[in-house]
Design an enzyme around this catalytic site. Structure first.
Site, PDB file in Angstrom:
ATOM      1  N   ASP A 190      -8.382  -3.928  -8.439  1.00 27.24           N
ATOM      2  CA  ASP A 190      -7.723  -2.640  -8.209  1.00 27.24           C
ATOM      3  C   ASP A 190      -7.431  -1.909  -9.518  1.00 27.24           C
ATOM      4  OD1 ASP A 190      -4.399  -1.709  -7.297  1.00 27.24           O
ATOM      5  OD2 ASP A 190      -6.221  -0.656  -6.734  1.00 27.24           O
ATOM      6  N   ARG A 201       8.266  10.380  -9.311  1.00 27.01           N
ATOM      7  CA  ARG A 201       7.562  10.456  -8.029  1.00 27.01           C
ATOM      8  C   ARG A 201       7.810  11.830  -7.400  1.00 27.01           C
ATOM      9  NH1 ARG A 201       5.156   5.970  -6.721  1.00 27.01           N
ATOM     10  NH2 ARG A 201       4.823   6.698  -4.584  1.00 27.01           N
ATOM     11  N   CYS A 216      -4.259  11.975  -3.012  1.00 25.46           N
ATOM     12  CA  CYS A 216      -2.845  11.754  -2.694  1.00 25.46           C
ATOM     13  C   CYS A 216      -2.144  13.097  -2.564  1.00 25.46           C
ATOM     14  CB  CYS A 216      -2.183  10.903  -3.781  1.00 25.46           C
ATOM     15  SG  CYS A 216      -0.503  10.369  -3.370  1.00 25.46           S
ATOM     16  N   CYS A 251      -1.183 -12.584  -8.252  1.00 22.40           N
ATOM     17  CA  CYS A 251      -2.395 -12.733  -9.058  1.00 22.40           C
ATOM     18  C   CYS A 251      -2.091 -12.670 -10.545  1.00 22.40           C
ATOM     19  CB  CYS A 251      -3.413 -11.660  -8.669  1.00 22.40           C
ATOM     20  SG  CYS A 251      -2.886  -9.950  -8.963  1.00 22.40           S
TER      21      CYS A 251
END
Length: 393
Positions: A297, A129, A9, A275
């Site tokens: 994930d 972030r 990333c 989910c």
């Protein structure tokens, strides 16, 4: 969920649960799904589908780092391998920093749905972030949203609810909907045990699990079981309750909030749309750049590796007995407190990755967010009959 670039990333978000996977799984410095592996994944994934619609989910790391040419190959290979009558759809989860007009044209042309990661107004977003050089990113994400809107590319806002922005629920919600312009919003509770970089879920030391409601079961204490940036359980409940009230009054039927829509559906005895609140899990397998397949994930750890698509068909792994057991254990491992809970059919113990506290009676496997979840489901009960009547009318 496909991770074609692994965990690589261009940002260094403080709370990221995936950045460490490169070290944990001993990946090469610049992983990228090879052409042969890409085609094998696309072929196998399409083969394993029985419906008319096939949805590919591209995530990371940051998938746009692979460049547009990679995704041009994706749509070409999908066209090559799709069955007669099938419709191929794609969604792309991105931090938005690399979105340009060229990207927007491609995404619009090929009907990609974009998930844009943004945590609220500038000061809240930039709290966690940040870039590799610890610089703020809000301005770049804001510009990405303007480009996507200009080219009419549909996008959802994905907001990670953490220790900071959880204190400003309505401000966050109004920013995402009124200022950013998202009409689909996904709220993700930021919950990470302190040892998440090296200890897989369900492999915690049971002796160290704190009892729900004690200081160790909440963030901010020196010996807390979770990281400081994790959302407080009751803070999560308050966040959802305050946004629900605003949404119910102003945006019901206009703005799609995933956790709210799913609660309404489940209250009508329909399947969960998420989910984490479904009775079973196991459908969201993760495919890494090298073809390794993991149970979920959030379970990309060696203990939950199912195999590699170069050796075993993806469909075989997804429907294997091991993966079925993984999915059914979500229900079968619930503590007695959950089984007896009046909100069981709306919650189902939430995500198993968050079940690392004890019940007041000392039973292990209670969800860390339980106090907040109870608060939320109790709160919305008063409004649910009217919502259901409106839908049924």
């Amino acid at each position: 969920m496909v991770k074609p670039g692994g965990s690589v990333c261009n940002l260094d978000c403080v709370y990221c649960y995936y950045l460490h996977k490169g070290d944990l799984l001993q990946h090469t410095p610049h992983p990228c799904m090879a052409d042969e592996m890409l085609e094998e994944h696309i072929r196998q994934y399409i083969e394993a589908q029985t419906g008319d619609e096939v949805i590919f989910s591209w995530q990371g790391g940051e998938p746009t780092l692979l460049g547009l040419d990679f995704f041009r190959k994706v749509v070409k290979l999908q066209s090559k391998h799709k069955k007669p009558g099938q419709r191929i759809e794609n969604d792309l989860q991105t931090n938005g920093t690399l979105i340009t007009e060229e990207w927007a044209r491609f995404l619009k042309q090929h009907r990609f749905l974009v998930g844009l990661s943004i945590d609220g107004p500038r000061e809240m977003h930039d709290r966690f972030r940040v870039t590799k050089g610890h610089q703020p990113t809000f301005e770049r994400i804001w510009e990405a949203s303007r480009i996507l809107k200009r080219f009419a590319v549909p996008f959802n806002a994905l907001c990670v609810v953490n220790s900071e922005n959880s204190r400003h629920p309505v401000e966050v919600y109004r920013f995402l909907t009124s200022e950013l312009g998202a009409w689909k919003v996904q709220f993700i509770a930021c919950v990470e045990p302190t040892e998440f970089r090296k200890v897989a879920p369900q492999h915690w030391d049971a002796e160290k699990m704190p009892v729900v409601g004690t200081p160790r079961s909440r963030p901010g204490t020196p010996d807390s079981v979770v990281t400081d940036w994790s959302v407080d359980p009751e803070g999560w409940g308050t966040f959802l309750c305050q946004i629900w009230d605003y949404w119910y009054t102003h945006d019901l039927g206009r703005v799609h909030v995933d956790v709210f829509e799913s609660a309404v559906a489940q209250s009508m005895h329909m399947p969960s749309q998420r989910c984490v609140t479904a009775e079973f899990c196991g459908k969201g397998v993760a495919v890494e750049h090298n073809g390794d397949v993991f149970a979920c994930d959030h379970y990309v750890y060696p203990e939950f590796r199912l195999g590699n698509i170069a050796d075993i068909h993806l469909g075989e792994m997804a429907f294997s007995r091991r993966q079925q057991d993984f999915g059914f254990s979500k229900r079968d491992s619930l503590p007695r407190q959950c089984v007896a809970c009046p909100h069981l059919l709306l919650c189902w113990g939430e995500c198993p990755k968050n079940r690392f506290v004890r019940t007041p009676m000392g039973e292990v496997g209670l969800n860390y967010l339980c106090p907040g979840l109870k608060m939320f489901y109790s709160h919305i009960k008063r409004d649910m009959p009217e919502i259901i009547r409106g839908i049924s009318a």
